[in-house]
Every structure is written in C-alpha cells, then in structure tokens.
Design an enzyme around this catalytic site. Structure first.
Site, short mmCIF file in Angstrom:
data_model
loop_
_atom_site.label_atom_id
_atom_site.label_comp_id
_atom_site.label_asym_id
_atom_site.label_seq_id
_atom_site.Cartn_x
_atom_site.Cartn_y
_atom_site.Cartn_z
N ARG A 201 0.84 -1.20 0.00
CA ARG A 201 0.00 0.00 0.00
C ARG A 201 0.87 1.24 0.00
O ARG A 201 1.65 1.45 0.92
CB ARG A 201 -0.92 -0.02 1.22
CG ARG A 201 -1.79 -1.26 1.18
CD ARG A 201 -2.89 -1.21 2.18
NE ARG A 201 -3.68 -2.43 2.04
CZ ARG A 201 -4.94 -2.55 2.40
NH1 ARG A 201 -5.56 -1.54 2.94
NH2 ARG A 201 -5.58 -3.70 2.24
N GLU A 203 0.35 4.11 0.76
CA GLU A 203 -0.19 5.18 1.61
C GLU A 203 0.98 5.99 2.16
O GLU A 203 1.87 5.43 2.79
CB GLU A 203 -0.97 4.55 2.78
CG GLU A 203 -2.15 3.72 2.32
CD GLU A 203 -2.63 2.69 3.35
OE1 GLU A 203 -1.87 2.39 4.30
OE2 GLU A 203 -3.75 2.19 3.19
N ARG A 209 0.37 2.47 13.00
CA ARG A 209 -0.47 1.34 12.63
C ARG A 209 -0.48 1.01 11.15
O ARG A 209 -1.25 0.18 10.71
CB ARG A 209 -1.89 1.59 13.13
CG ARG A 209 -2.40 2.92 12.64
CD ARG A 209 -3.43 3.52 13.55
NE ARG A 209 -4.72 3.53 12.88
CZ ARG A 209 -5.84 3.10 13.43
NH1 ARG A 209 -5.85 2.61 14.65
NH2 ARG A 209 -6.95 3.17 12.78
N HIS A 210 0.32 1.69 10.36
CA HIS A 210 0.37 1.42 8.92
C HIS A 210 1.78 1.04 8.49
O HIS A 210 2.75 1.66 8.88
CB HIS A 210 -0.07 2.64 8.12
CG HIS A 210 -1.53 2.93 8.25
ND1 HIS A 210 -2.02 3.85 9.14
CD2 HIS A 210 -2.61 2.39 7.62
CE1 HIS A 210 -3.35 3.88 9.04
NE2 HIS A 210 -3.73 3.00 8.13
N GLU A 340 -8.44 -1.44 14.45
CA GLU A 340 -9.07 -2.29 13.44
C GLU A 340 -8.08 -3.35 13.01
O GLU A 340 -6.98 -3.05 12.56
CB GLU A 340 -9.48 -1.46 12.21
CG GLU A 340 -10.05 -2.33 11.09
CD GLU A 340 -10.01 -1.67 9.71
OE1 GLU A 340 -10.34 -0.48 9.60
OE2 GLU A 340 -9.64 -2.37 8.76
N SER A 343 -11.38 -6.37 8.19
CA SER A 343 -12.55 -5.84 7.49
C SER A 343 -13.12 -6.92 6.61
O SER A 343 -12.39 -7.78 6.13
CB SER A 343 -12.16 -4.67 6.57
OG SER A 343 -11.86 -3.54 7.31
N ARG A 391 -1.08 -6.21 12.29
CA ARG A 391 -2.07 -5.53 13.15
C ARG A 391 -2.55 -6.48 14.26
O ARG A 391 -2.69 -6.07 15.41
CB ARG A 391 -3.30 -5.12 12.33
CG ARG A 391 -3.12 -3.89 11.51
CD ARG A 391 -3.57 -2.64 12.25
NE ARG A 391 -3.35 -1.49 11.39
CZ ARG A 391 -4.31 -0.90 10.69
NH1 ARG A 391 -5.55 -1.33 10.79
NH2 ARG A 391 -4.03 0.11 9.91
P1 ATP Z 1 -7.18 1.40 8.00
O1 ATP Z 1 -8.52 2.03 7.82
O2 ATP Z 1 -6.85 1.04 9.40
O3 ATP Z 1 -6.07 2.15 7.32
P2 ATP Z 1 -8.10 -0.31 5.90
O4 ATP Z 1 -9.54 -0.35 6.25
O5 ATP Z 1 -7.64 0.57 4.80
O6 ATP Z 1 -7.23 -0.02 7.21
P3 ATP Z 1 -8.38 -2.92 4.75
O7 ATP Z 1 -8.35 -2.58 3.32
O8 ATP Z 1 -9.68 -3.16 5.41
O9 ATP Z 1 -7.60 -1.78 5.56
O10 ATP Z 1 -7.36 -4.14 4.97
C1 ATP Z 1 -7.65 -5.30 5.71
C2 ATP Z 1 -6.80 -5.39 6.96
O11 ATP Z 1 -5.41 -5.31 6.62
C3 ATP Z 1 -7.00 -4.24 7.92
O12 ATP Z 1 -8.10 -4.49 8.76
C4 ATP Z 1 -5.71 -4.23 8.67
O13 ATP Z 1 -5.68 -5.26 9.64
C5 ATP Z 1 -4.70 -4.60 7.60
N1 ATP Z 1 -4.09 -3.40 7.02
C6 ATP Z 1 -4.64 -2.54 6.15
N2 ATP Z 1 -3.82 -1.58 5.80
C7 ATP Z 1 -2.67 -1.80 6.46
C8 ATP Z 1 -1.41 -1.14 6.51
N3 ATP Z 1 -1.16 -0.05 5.78
N4 ATP Z 1 -0.45 -1.67 7.30
C9 ATP Z 1 -0.69 -2.78 8.02
N5 ATP Z 1 -1.85 -3.44 8.01
C10 ATP Z 1 -2.83 -2.97 7.25
MG MG Z 2 -10.70 -1.88 6.71
#
Ligand code: ATP
Ligand code: MG
Length: 417
Positions: A201, A203, A209-210, A340, A343, A391
């Site tokens: 990602r 981001e 947490r990311h 979180e 999802s 996470r």
């Molecule tokens: P957040 O809103 O916390 O940034 P997200 O809703 O974008 O997460 P999802 O697309 O739902 O993330 O991804 C599924 C799962 O993968 C998340 O619930 C989380 O546990 C994990 N995850 C998502 N993005 C990341 C990240 N950048 N780094 C680590 N773990 C991640």
């Molecule tokens: Mg999510």
C-alpha cells in the site's frame, strides 16, 4: 541433574572475567546458559583465548552440565573445550544483552541483532504460530489455500494507493489486496479459499499502525446466505489461535501483557457504536469512518468488538447494500486491542448492481473487465474478510508500534534492511 556431556553452539552474549575463572553467557534460540570456564579444567591457554572472545561471537562448547544454584537458570556447563567458530566485530551496533535501551530505528537498522533478543524473537515466533494456526484452522474446515498474483494491472479500489512498477512494456502495480482475485475464485467452484499474502500500500502516511508492505490473512466463501455465514469464522479461528498460542508459545507470551479477550466476539451495529461513542464524548457524524481514538474507546467497552451495518458510502464498492436500506451495507470491521484488525463484507454478486457500484465510486468499469467477467457466467453469493497479520499481533501483544510486529518493516522512510 548433572554429569551429562553436551555440545552447545551459540552466541557469546556476555563475558565476566574473574581472572582464573571466567563466565560466558551462551545464547541460542532456546535461551541462555552459563558456561563456567575454570583454569584447572581447561588450562591456561584456553582460559586466555576465552578472555579474548568478543561478545556475540559464535562458539561451540563441549562440556558437562552441572547444577549450580548461583547460575542463571540453576545450571551451568563446565567446558572441556571451546571452539571459536566465527568472530564478531566490536563494538556492536546494537546492545543485544538489552542492558541499554535502543530506539526503534536503531534496532531496526540492525534487525538481525535485535531479533537475537528473546523478547523480540518472541514476536516473530508468536507471529509464526498465529499464521500456522490460522492456516491449520481453515484447512481443517475445508478451505483451499491459494496465492493470487501480487503483480496486477488494476487497482482494487481506485488508483491512489498503488506502487507502480515496470512490467516489460506495460504498466503494472503491486497488489494492495487479493480482494478481486479471491472474488473471481468464487466463480471457479473452489467455494472456500484461504490466503496468506503480502500486500503493498503506497499510503504516504507515517503512523504507528500502517506499513507499506503487510501480510494479509484472507478468507472468501461462496454460497453464503448473508454476512453472518462468514462472520462466524471469526469466533472459531480466534479461539483456535488463542488455544494454539497457549500451548505452543507460553514462554514467548510471558514477555507481554496480553489483553483478556472475550469470545464470542461482541457484535454491534455502526449506529449503536456511534451512540456509545457519543456517551464517551466522541462525536462521529453518521457516514464517517472511526478515528483511532474512537476505535480505542470502543475496545474499552468490548474487546474484541465487531461493528457491522456500515454506511455504504464509506465502504468499498463491492460491499452489498442492504436491500431494505441501501444507505447501509453488509460490511463489518473487527476491532481488537483498540485497533481495526480486520474488514469484510458480503459482496455484490449481481453484475448490473456491481457496475453501478463501481461507477458510483467514480471507477471505470472498463478497467475491471477481468473481474467483471467472473460475474457473467454464474457467480454465487459470496463474502469474506481479511485480517492484517501485523495488526493482529500488535493488538494481541499490546505493542505500541506496528513495526515491532513486522520482520523487516517497510514504511515511508525505510526500505533497508
Ligand atoms: P485502515 O482504515 O486502518 O487504514 P483499511 O480499512 O484501509 O485499514 P483494509 O483494506 O480493510 O484496511 O485491509 C484489511 C486489513 O489489513 C485491515 O483491517 C488491517 O488489519 C490490515 N491493514 C490494512 N492496511 C494496512 C497497513 N497499511 N499496514 C498494516 N496493516 C494494514
Ligand atoms: Mg478496513
């Protein structure tokens, strides 16, 4: 205990020099042991060699085990022979014995040394056990383990968070989620798939947490009645992971203050969550995602907690709207330890509705042809979810920073090691 002859190999963690008597603390993946080097036993020459050893050098020790109440762990090895296998340079870039505290970036720069510390290798071992347990559970429940490609042509949910890459003469990206492929597989007759895969990602934010590369643990199930049919797997797999950890990682868990988890998972609706948050003084307007503070607050009430029936507009395009109330959808988040960790949703499986949902999010259906094709020739109702491994481990162990739960974390600033 005592008298047993052993050969041990490991790292010289500490050296204490009392002249005619020297103590080595030898470390390996199981722990530490004191090696008591006595001049009377090994002779002058070897005693001198031991005195010249540098910390973290690799040695082999042949000797006899004896009990010694004064030694750490109550046992020591009295060597008859010590062989230097590989010398460690000095000074060390990171104190392994843990006597001085290093900052996280310093630790990560010398991650291999950092992992020699038992409280750090414990995280790696627990993470391994979680992953294995997850796969075992779903294997036993008839799931098929697959690995969708990590090199993809289209974004999962839009083009903003993708790392582009050169793929011969084409443009390609690193996959941000196995989402589209696991849905395609629901049209293949495999019915229940389990996936453990890296995701990427782009981001740009820099948070506790990311990560920019993470490991996702996914399931997808076909022929479901509604999202309840995938939700119930949370209880089963969480229970299984906790049980396996207790059995296999009790020593490792002692380093952490793991929060008490109440199963089965408490379920609340998004709207109920807003009410509870409002009572705690956190106002979230209907239609917005939770802030980190809100996630923490909800977990103070229930840990873990599942929040379902989200506003359709904040969820991914493939989440199935409630037919009675299309402004909410059959999507959910699982929060644990204040964050979180997962999802999921029941997905839209009707093609016209899916095309509509794509357009509503401003996405071009033409770019999703490979995905939409799977909905043209018999797609059963389906749904699934995804847990982020780092996470989960972070939440479970109460780690303050997700980087602690990643082996070689990738973030905005860190690409090496
Ligand atoms: P957040 O809103 O916390 O940034 P997200 O809703 O974008 O997460 P999802 O697309 O739902 O993330 O991804 C599924 C799962 O993968 C998340 O619930 C989380 O546990 C994990 N995850 C998502 N993005 C990341 C990240 N950048 N780094 C680590 N773990 C991640
Ligand atoms: Mg999510």
């Amino acid at each position: 205990m005592g008298g047993e002859e052993v050969i041990l190999m490991g790292w010289v963690r500490e050296i204490r020099d009392l002249g005619k008597l020297k103590f080595l603390i030898l470390a390996d993946r199981e722990g530490h042991i004191q090696v008591t080097v006595k001049r009377d036993v090994v002779g002058e020459k070897m005693l001198e060699e031991v005195g010249e050893l540098t910390r973290e050098s690799v040695v082999a020790v042949k000797g006899t085990v004896s009990s010694n109440p004064k030694a750490p762990g109550g046992v020591e090895v009295v060597p008859s022979e010590i062989r230097l296998i590989n010398v460690s340079q000095a000074p060390l870039p990171l104190e392994v014995s843990g006597k001085t505290k290093a900052e996280l970036p310093t630790r990560l720069n010398s991650r291999f040394l950092d992992i020699r510390r038992p409280e750090v290798s414990a995280v790696v071992k627990i993470s391994s056990a979680v992953k294995m347990s997850f796969l075992r559970f779903f294997d036993e429940h008839g799931f098929i383990n697959v690995n969708p490609p990590c090199i993809v042509a289209a974004a999962t949910e839009g083009g903003t968070e993708l790392f582009p890459l050169v793929y011969f003469d084409k443009e390609a990206f690193l996959s941000q989620s196995p989402q589209l492929y696991k849905q395609i597989l629901m049209a293949s007759g495999l019915d229940k798939v389990v996936i453990v895969t890296p995701v990427f990602r782009a981001e740009p934010h820099d948070t506790y947490r990311h990560l920019n590369e993470a490991v996702q643990m996914d399931i997808e199930v076909a022929f479901i009645r509604n999202e309840e049919d995938v939700l119930e797997y949370y209880d089963g797999v969480l229970e299984r992971i906790l049980k396996d950890l207790k059995e296999r990682c009790s020593k490792e868990l002692e380093f952490f203050r793991t929060p008490e988890l109440k199963l089965p998972v408490k379920r609340i609706t998004y709207e109920r969550a807003l009410e509870l948050l409002s009572r705690d003084g956190i106002e979230i307007p209907w239609g917005e995602d939770f802030s980190p503070e809100a996630e923490r607050k909800l977990c103070e009430r229930y840990n873990p907690v599942l929040v379902k029936d989200w506003p359709t507009e904040v969820r991914s395009f493939y989440s199935m709207p409630d037919p009675e109330r299309p402004e909410i959808c059959r999507a959910f988040d699982l929060l644990l330890g204040g964050i979180e960790i997962s999802s999921g949703a029941q997905r839209i499986h009707e093609l016209p509705q899916l095309i509509d949902a794509l357009k509503r999010k401003g996405l071009d259906p033409d770019k999703f042809e490979f995905y939409l094709n799977a909905f043209r020739y018999g797609m059963p109702p389906h749904g699934g979810w995804s847990i982020g491994l780092e996470r989960f481990v972070m939440a479970l162990l109460g780690l303050k920073n997700i980087r602690e739960a990643a082996l070689f974390p990738r973030d905005r600033r860190r690409l090496v090691p």
